[in-house]
Design an enzyme around this catalytic site. Sequence first.
Site, PDB file in Angstrom:
ATOM      1  N   ASP A  38       5.309  -2.517  -4.944  1.00  0.00           N
ATOM      2  CA  ASP A  38       6.030  -1.331  -4.473  1.00  0.00           C
ATOM      3  C   ASP A  38       7.516  -1.426  -4.782  1.00  0.00           C
ATOM      4  O   ASP A  38       8.105  -2.517  -4.690  1.00  0.00           O
ATOM      5  CB  ASP A  38       5.852  -1.152  -2.962  1.00  0.00           C
TER       6      ASP A  38
ATOM      7  N   ARG B 126       0.740  -1.963   3.270  1.00  0.00           N
ATOM      8  CA  ARG B 126       1.166  -0.787   4.045  1.00  0.00           C
ATOM      9  C   ARG B 126      -0.004  -0.237   4.862  1.00  0.00           C
ATOM     10  O   ARG B 126       0.141   0.077   6.050  1.00  0.00           O
ATOM     11  CB  ARG B 126       1.699   0.292   3.109  1.00  0.00           C
TER      12      ARG B 126
ATOM     13  N   ASP C   4       5.150   2.923   5.011  1.00  0.00           N
ATOM     14  CA  ASP C   4       6.337   2.081   5.194  1.00  0.00           C
ATOM     15  C   ASP C   4       7.472   2.925   5.759  1.00  0.00           C
ATOM     16  O   ASP C   4       7.340   4.143   5.932  1.00  0.00           O
ATOM     17  CB  ASP C   4       6.743   1.395   3.884  1.00  0.00           C
TER      18      ASP C   4
ATOM     19  N   TYR D 278       1.431 -12.514   0.657  1.00  0.00           N
ATOM     20  CA  TYR D 278       2.579 -11.691   1.064  1.00  0.00           C
ATOM     21  C   TYR D 278       3.132 -12.170   2.398  1.00  0.00           C
ATOM     22  O   TYR D 278       2.422 -12.767   3.217  1.00  0.00           O
ATOM     23  CB  TYR D 278       2.165 -10.227   1.233  1.00  0.00           C
TER      24      TYR D 278
END
Length: 294
Positions: free
Chosen positions: A38, A173, A80, A66
């Site tokens: 992203d 997300r 987000d 992550y």
Amino acid sequence: MDGFVNFLKPPGMTSHDAVGYVRRQLGEKKVGHAGTLDPGAAGVLPVAVGRATRLIEYLDSVEKAYRAELVFGFSTDSGDDSGSVVERADVFAIPARERLLEAFAAFTGTITQVPPAHSAIKINGRRACDLLREGRQVEIPSRQVEIHSLKLLQAGKNHIAFDVVCSKGTYIRSLCTDLGAHLGIPATMSFLVRRAVGSFALADAVTAEQLAELKERALLPMDGCLGHLTRYDLRPDRLKAFSNGLLTHDRYFQERHQPEGDVILRVYCEGEFIGIGHFDVEKMAILPDKVIAR
């Protein structure tokens, strides 16, 4: 100029922009990335250069790691904090640690997930996010993804930080939104950094400034990211046949590895990486898929 750059993408740069930057710094037209990150996120973005672009597809199966922050109290249309708020809770209590761990356990393993509409997923050949900008309705089909592990790092007044290791196609997300729904509190992702893509680790990634200084010295070997594939050493007398797309019979491979089906291989000859092949169970032979060196 062939190999991979373990690029540290900064927030605000798209994955496409990162490819363009690497292309300009190395003066190589043939450049591509493995796994979109992203624009608002930072972290590891493997970028293939030259002949290594032919190997990108073999990174599809590797795990991704992550570190994320989830904020409670509101959810957005993008998943987000850059999106428009669609739900808000002005009064709530952050769940106890035990409740958070229970939620993490519920989302570990194979889960069904609906990726955010604000994403690069293609609908009839068009990116979903582009269709949204044109004011069109977008429906993203659900998919199954694998969450290998979730680890709670910190719980604050209105947020939590956690690490996640997952399969390809997982949207953090969406995971944040779903975790909030499971806990009964609207939630959204407020921070994301990708810590690893297979063997590409954050600690070893090069920044844009470092790449500008190192140039081709930042390139990693083409086969360095293929350690998850079984190695096969081809007999020298079969190199020409492999290079010409011909199979090599090897009935002993079955005895050594006991495969249940066809096996993708990284193939070497006299220590040199020469390409990708696979063992065909029915033919009991090694077949070339992509010849990198001749």
